[in-house]
Motif scaffolding. Structure first.
Motif, short mmCIF file in Angstrom:
data_model
loop_
_atom_site.label_atom_id
_atom_site.label_comp_id
_atom_site.label_asym_id
_atom_site.label_seq_id
_atom_site.Cartn_x
_atom_site.Cartn_y
_atom_site.Cartn_z
N VAL A 22 0.78 -1.16 0.02
CA VAL A 22 -0.05 -0.16 0.11
C VAL A 22 0.81 1.21 0.08
CG1 VAL A 22 -1.60 1.33 1.46
CG2 VAL A 22 -1.85 -1.15 0.92
N LYS A 23 0.67 2.22 -0.86
CA LYS A 23 1.38 3.30 -1.23
C LYS A 23 0.74 4.57 -0.50
CE LYS A 23 3.74 1.97 -5.38
NZ LYS A 23 2.87 0.83 -5.98
N SER A 24 1.33 5.71 -0.18
CA SER A 24 0.82 6.77 0.49
C SER A 24 -0.21 7.31 -0.68
CB SER A 24 1.85 8.07 0.53
OG SER A 24 2.51 7.71 1.76
N ASP A 25 -1.35 8.16 -0.37
CA ASP A 25 -2.09 8.71 -1.10
C ASP A 25 -3.17 7.87 -1.98
OD1 ASP A 25 -1.07 11.52 -0.38
OD2 ASP A 25 0.40 10.88 -1.97
N SER A 26 -3.25 6.41 -1.30
CA SER A 26 -4.15 5.49 -2.05
C SER A 26 -5.55 5.30 -1.33
CB SER A 26 -3.32 4.45 -2.47
OG SER A 26 -2.64 3.82 -1.38
N ILE A 27 -6.46 4.84 -2.09
CA ILE A 27 -7.67 4.31 -1.64
C ILE A 27 -7.54 2.70 -1.80
CG2 ILE A 27 -10.24 4.32 -2.21
CD1 ILE A 27 -9.89 6.98 -3.42
N VAL A 28 -7.86 1.98 -0.50
CA VAL A 28 -7.60 0.73 -0.46
C VAL A 28 -8.96 0.09 -0.04
CG1 VAL A 28 -6.21 -0.81 0.86
CG2 VAL A 28 -5.25 1.33 0.41
N ILE A 81 -15.89 8.17 -3.68
CA ILE A 81 -14.78 8.08 -4.39
C ILE A 81 -14.82 7.83 -5.91
CG2 ILE A 81 -13.39 7.49 -2.53
CD1 ILE A 81 -13.96 4.68 -3.35
N ASP A 82 -13.88 7.92 -6.94
CA ASP A 82 -14.07 7.51 -8.24
C ASP A 82 -12.97 6.44 -8.74
OD1 ASP A 82 -11.60 8.90 -8.30
OD2 ASP A 82 -12.21 10.35 -9.67
N ARG A 83 -12.33 5.78 -7.64
CA ARG A 83 -11.32 4.59 -8.05
C ARG A 83 -11.14 3.86 -6.73
NH1 ARG A 83 -7.76 8.66 -6.32
NH2 ARG A 83 -5.94 7.64 -5.07
N ILE A 84 -10.58 2.84 -6.73
CA ILE A 84 -9.78 2.22 -5.80
C ILE A 84 -8.40 1.58 -6.21
CG2 ILE A 84 -9.85 0.14 -4.28
CD1 ILE A 84 -12.94 0.08 -4.28
N ASP A 85 -7.33 1.67 -5.78
CA ASP A 85 -6.22 1.68 -6.19
C ASP A 85 -5.66 0.36 -6.07
OD1 ASP A 85 -5.45 4.60 -6.88
OD2 ASP A 85 -5.72 4.72 -4.80
N LYS A 112 -17.17 -8.74 -3.61
CA LYS A 112 -16.82 -8.79 -4.93
C LYS A 112 -17.08 -7.31 -5.48
CE LYS A 112 -18.57 -12.55 -7.17
NZ LYS A 112 -19.27 -13.50 -8.04
N ILE A 113 -17.85 -6.58 -5.06
CA ILE A 113 -18.09 -5.21 -5.59
C ILE A 113 -16.73 -4.37 -5.17
CG2 ILE A 113 -19.20 -3.08 -5.12
CD1 ILE A 113 -21.67 -4.91 -4.16
N VAL A 114 -16.30 -4.60 -4.19
CA VAL A 114 -14.94 -3.74 -4.02
C VAL A 114 -13.74 -4.32 -4.75
CG1 VAL A 114 -13.42 -3.07 -2.13
CG2 VAL A 114 -15.75 -3.02 -1.70
N ASP A 115 -13.80 -5.51 -4.76
CA ASP A 115 -12.47 -6.15 -5.30
C ASP A 115 -12.32 -6.07 -6.53
OD1 ASP A 115 -11.97 -7.07 -2.62
OD2 ASP A 115 -12.63 -9.01 -2.85
N SER A 116 -13.69 -5.90 -7.43
CA SER A 116 -13.68 -5.73 -8.88
C SER A 116 -13.49 -4.71 -9.12
CB SER A 116 -15.06 -6.34 -9.28
OG SER A 116 -15.64 -7.53 -8.72
N LEU A 117 -13.75 -3.64 -8.45
CA LEU A 117 -13.35 -2.15 -8.77
C LEU A 117 -11.82 -1.78 -8.61
CD1 LEU A 117 -16.65 -0.32 -7.09
CD2 LEU A 117 -15.79 -0.59 -9.48
N SER A 119 -7.93 -1.33 -9.10
CA SER A 119 -6.94 -1.56 -10.18
C SER A 119 -6.02 -2.73 -9.87
CB SER A 119 -6.30 -0.30 -10.31
OG SER A 119 -6.93 0.92 -10.14
N GLU A 120 -5.93 -2.94 -8.82
CA GLU A 120 -4.90 -4.11 -8.33
C GLU A 120 -5.71 -4.99 -7.10
OE1 GLU A 120 -1.10 -3.53 -7.01
OE2 GLU A 120 -0.51 -5.16 -7.87
#
Ligand code: 5RP
Length: 235
Positions: A22-28, A81-85, A112-117, A119-120
């Motif tokens: 997990v990197k800084s400034d990310s949505i997890v 939010i518009d992304r999950i990193d 499944k909703i969160v994991d599929s959205l 990026s990784e």
């Protein structure tokens, strides 16, 4: 002296390895289960120590909400939010194509909703979760709206499955999900085509979501104990 449980050690090490991604400034995306619980703990510790900053968590269950609060990870909903990193989550089975069975904690719908959205999507398991074919060690969880339990069970039997309603432990009656639904665990003799079965089950009226995760996983981190030493490898 208390004996160290090797499975707990594997879970802890693999959770730590995932938290390190997990990197800084990310949505997890914060998964559910005993392995992900270690990842949430270590993300919280990295935040607290200042090693990373500006992390927001998207929980997949009531358990994830409680742990995120306990370890000081600020939470956001999908509406904000518009992304999950990156999402980190456990699994009950992982096949060689990185397809999964999830839902041992009855949280697979939100997972499944969160994991599929994400990026990784990083899966954290101990080596006992690896299988050649999905369904060989674990029953397939299916979340069902309560009024539809009987017809859904009949429909699953017609598909060749053997369904059983999941019952609570230290709670009378069936397990009730975070959405207020019930869970049917299904034994299939063989799951030859997980992608097709995932769609077929979700097409039964009254089924909310099933625990087959096909083509969603990016990375699988596996905790092992070799010669008494815990280690983590990537699939
Ligand atoms: C919850 C899940 C869990 O991620 C899965 O059951 C693995 O849990 P654990 O890490 O405790 O073995 O899918 O619905």
């Amino acid at each position: 002296m208390t004996a160290v449980d090797p499975v707990q050690v594997m879970k802890q090490e693999v959770g730590k390895a995932a938290a390190a991604l997990v990197k800084s400034d990310s949505i997890v995306g914060l998964g559910t289960g005993s392995t992900t619980a270690f990842a949430i703990q270590y993300i919280g510790e990295r935040l607290k120590s200042g090693e990373i900053s500006n992390i927001k968590g998207v929980p997949t269950s009531f358990q994830a909400i409680v742990l995120a609060r306990q370890y000081g990870i600020p939470l956001v909903s999908l509406d904000e939010i518009d992304r999950i990193d990156i999402a980190i989550d456990g699994a009950d089975e992982v096949d060689p194509q990185k397809n999964l069975i999830k839902g041992g904690g009855a949280a697979h719908t939100q997972e499944k909703i969160v994991d599929s959205l994400a990026s990784e999507f990083v899966v954290v398991v101990d080596s006992g979760k690896l299988v050649d074919r999905l369904g060989s060690t674990f029953l397939l969880p299916v979340e069902v709206i309560p009024m539809a339990v009987t017809p859904v069970m009949r429909a699953i039997e017609k598909l060749g499955g053997n369904p059983q309603l999941r019952m609570g432990v230290k709670k009378a009656g069936p397990v009730v999900t975070d959405q207020g639904n019930l869970v049917i665990d299904v034994k299939f003799d063989r799951i030859d085509n997980p992608a097709e079965l995932e769609k077929t089950l979700n097409n039964i009226p009254g089924v909310l979501e099933n625990g087959l995760f096909v083509g969603v996983t990016d990375r699988v981190l596996i905790g092992e104990v070799k010669d008494g030493q815990p280690s983590v490898r990537e699939m």
